[in-house]
Design an enzyme around this catalytic site. Structure first.
Site, short mmCIF file in Angstrom:
data_model
loop_
_atom_site.label_atom_id
_atom_site.label_comp_id
_atom_site.label_asym_id
_atom_site.label_seq_id
_atom_site.Cartn_x
_atom_site.Cartn_y
_atom_site.Cartn_z
N HIS A 1 0.82 -1.21 0.00
CA HIS A 1 0.00 0.00 0.00
C HIS A 1 0.86 1.27 0.00
O HIS A 1 2.02 1.25 0.42
CB HIS A 1 -0.96 -0.01 1.18
CG HIS A 1 -2.04 -1.03 1.04
ND1 HIS A 1 -3.11 -1.10 1.88
CD2 HIS A 1 -2.22 -2.04 0.13
CE1 HIS A 1 -3.91 -2.08 1.52
NE2 HIS A 1 -3.38 -2.68 0.46
N GLU B 1 0.91 4.12 1.73
CA GLU B 1 1.48 4.66 2.96
C GLU B 1 2.64 3.80 3.46
O GLU B 1 3.65 4.33 3.93
CB GLU B 1 0.41 4.85 4.03
CG GLU B 1 -0.50 3.67 4.27
CD GLU B 1 -1.72 3.62 3.35
OE1 GLU B 1 -1.56 3.43 2.13
OE2 GLU B 1 -2.84 3.74 3.86
N CYS C 1 -6.03 1.37 5.42
CA CYS C 1 -6.63 0.13 5.93
C CYS C 1 -6.11 -0.06 7.35
O CYS C 1 -5.22 0.66 7.81
CB CYS C 1 -6.26 -1.05 5.03
SG CYS C 1 -4.51 -1.49 5.07
N CYS D 1 -2.28 -0.74 7.53
CA CYS D 1 -1.48 0.46 7.24
C CYS D 1 -1.61 1.49 8.35
O CYS D 1 -0.65 2.19 8.67
CB CYS D 1 -1.86 1.05 5.89
SG CYS D 1 -1.23 0.06 4.52
#
Length: 181
Positions: free
Chosen positions: A107, A109, A135, A138
């Protein structure tokens, strides 16, 4: 013994020197210019706009997400969702789906934090701008990396992050994200 130096100027050089503008000339021109009607975005929108541009590098066509880590109005790192380095991209090889999620990608981030670590950049106390809310996994990564604020563009799936951010005293706030290309 002093030497005499002769400097010769070509005629066109001398005429240019004579035509030098005085500061008054510049002030008059500036006053005569039309005022700018440009709207200058605030810092939050500026960094979110950059996150949206970073998202255009995403290699998972299910969702393009970009992240920008910032401290003191300075960009420390960026990241987008994409495959592990050296492995094929979802756009090329297809998705690896589990529970309606593509798990082939890292992801945005997480990639921004990894990129900072790889380059020896400290992110503790910084803010992160993400085009979609993180999410749960993350969110935990962002929190443990020491990031103090999360600014996101659109809500994405997991509302547990809001209660956890409140309990941790973290700022989590939505900022409109420009249309991602």
């Amino acid at each position: 013994m002093a030497h005499r130096i002769n400097i010769k100027f070509k005629k066109h050089h001398l005429s240019r020197l004579k035509k030098r503008r005085t500061p008054r000339t510049h002030a008059k021109k500036a006053a005569a210019a039309k005022p700018s009607h440009r709207v200058r975005v605030d810092w939050h929108q500026y960094f979110m706009n950059i996150a949206a541009e970073v998202a255009t590098r995403s290699t998972c066509d299910r969702k393009h997400v970009g992240a920008v880590i910032v401290r003191d109005k300075t960009i420390l790192s960026t990241g987008y969702n994409g495959s592990v380095r050296g492995l094929p991209h979802c756009d090329d090889a297809g998705h690896m789906m589990e529970d309606n999620h593509c798990v082939a990608t890292i992801h945005a981030e997480a990639n921004a934090i990894i990129q900072a670590a790889k380059n020896g950049v400290r992110v503790d106390g910084a803010d992160i701008y993400i085009t979609a809310s993180p999410c749960w996994n993350c969110f935990k990564i962002v929190t443990n990396a020491g990031l103090r604020s999360i600014y996101y563009g659109e809500f994405y799936r997991d509302d547990r992050i809001f209660d956890a951010a409140k309990r941790l005293g973290m700022i989590i706030s939505q900022i409109k994200v420009p249309k991602i290309k």
